[in-house]
Each structure stands twice: as structure tokens, then as C-alpha cells.
Design a protein around this motif. Structure first.
Motif, mmCIF file in Angstrom:
data_model
loop_
_atom_site.group_PDB
_atom_site.id
_atom_site.type_symbol
_atom_site.label_atom_id
_atom_site.label_comp_id
_atom_site.label_asym_id
_atom_site.label_seq_id
_atom_site.Cartn_x
_atom_site.Cartn_y
_atom_site.Cartn_z
ATOM 1 N N MET A 1 1.179 -0.969 0.166
ATOM 2 C CA MET A 1 -0.398 -0.032 0.015
ATOM 3 C C MET A 1 0.966 0.996 -0.080
ATOM 4 S SD MET A 1 -2.601 0.876 2.951
ATOM 5 C CE MET A 1 -2.788 3.183 3.039
ATOM 6 N N THR A 2 0.366 2.487 -0.865
ATOM 7 C CA THR A 2 0.846 3.550 -0.372
ATOM 8 C C THR A 2 0.244 4.321 0.196
ATOM 9 O OG1 THR A 2 1.082 3.210 -2.802
ATOM 10 C CG2 THR A 2 1.772 5.977 -2.355
ATOM 11 N N ALA A 3 1.614 5.227 1.256
ATOM 12 C CA ALA A 3 1.176 5.774 2.083
ATOM 13 C C ALA A 3 0.459 6.760 1.544
ATOM 14 C CB ALA A 3 2.736 6.330 2.833
ATOM 15 N N LEU A 4 -0.462 7.436 2.407
ATOM 16 C CA LEU A 4 -1.873 8.696 2.009
ATOM 17 C C LEU A 4 -1.083 9.752 2.160
ATOM 18 C CD1 LEU A 4 -4.613 6.291 3.414
ATOM 19 C CD2 LEU A 4 -4.047 6.366 1.271
#
Length: 150
Positions: free
Chosen positions: A1-4
């Protein structure tokens, strides 16, 4: 998951005064949204009553933001793309303790100096805390939002 990507949004009765306080408190930059405001006014996409003039530039009446000076920002809108606080006008005043607060970390040995500086900017000292886990000072910003100075 990519950091938000995220921002902290804080309800306020005077977003521009809060932005000015927190910009000085944190060494942040008040965002300049004038290019976006002017563009949207020119298109008829925003009503003039949604704006006001702050520091000789057009701004949103009900929104103001500050960003870290080293973080990137979008030139077209003036919005920060990193560490950012957004203040939004709400009709009611703060009435209860925050469920979320900011901790400000002073350089070692400078907490009292930092507390005095923040008081000079409009913050109020609520209490000093000394526990086994550490020491800190609980303060409030000009609208009564609690924050801690470590």
C-alpha cells in the motif's frame, strides 16, 4: 500500500487568525490561495461573498491553511502537499476537550522559553505536567484548542 497524503483540519471561528497564530507558533508558512480564488471568481465558479482580503490578497472567507516551509506546494492553488494544517470556519465555539491535539517539541532545555514565546503569540498556559513518563506543558491556542509543549 502507498502511504496516504493527509492534512489536519481544525474547526475554528476565525480561520485566518488561527492560521496566523499557528504559522508563527510552528515556523510554518501561511498558504496563499489568491491565484486559485481569483481564477474561480473569474470563471464565476465562486461567489465574491465567499472571499475576503487578508494581507492584501484574496483568500477564502471560511478556510485558511499553513504548511511546512520545506514541503512542496502546488503553485496554481497555493495548497501544500506535505505537512499542513487547514482551519475551517464553523458556527459554534469549542466547548469540550480536544480528542486530538498537537504536540510541539522544543529543543532540549528550551521548553520554558518556548512556552513564553507561545504565550506572547496568544497561547495560554493550562498546566505543567510532571509524571514518570516525562514532563510537558499543556497550553491552549487563541481559540482554546489544547496542545502540548514537550
Amino acid at each position: 500500500m502507498t502511504a496516504l497524503h493527509w492534512k489536519l483540519v481544525i474547526d475554528s471561528t476565525d480561520p485566518h487568525a488561527q492560521a496566523a497564530f499557528w504559522a508563527r507558533a510552528l515556523g510554518y508558512v501561511e498558504e496563499d490561495h489568491s491565484a486559485l480564488v481569483e481564477h474561480l471568481l473569474g470563471l464565476g465558479a465562486a461567489p465574491p461573498e465567499a472571499t475576503l482580503t487578508v494581507a492584501d490578497r484574496l483568500a477564502w472567507r471560511d478556510l485558511a491553511a499553513v504548511r511546512h516551509p520545506d514541503d512542496p506546494f502546488e503553485e496554481k492553488s497555493g495548497m501544500g502537499l506535505g505537512r499542513r494544517l487547514l482551519f475551517q470556519r464553523v458556527p459554534e465555539r469549542k466547548t469540550v476537550k480536544n480528542r486530538l491535539h498537537i504536540d510541539v517539541h522544543a529543543a532540549p532545555g528550551t521548553r520554558d522559553t518556548e512556552v513564553a514565546r507561545l504565550e506572547a503569540l496568544g497561547a495560554s498556559l493550562l498546566r505543567r505536567v510532571a509524571e514518570q513518563g516525562g514532563e510537558w506543558v499543556v497550553m491552549t491556542d487563541p481559540e482554546g484548542n489544547e496542545f502540548c509543549v514537550q
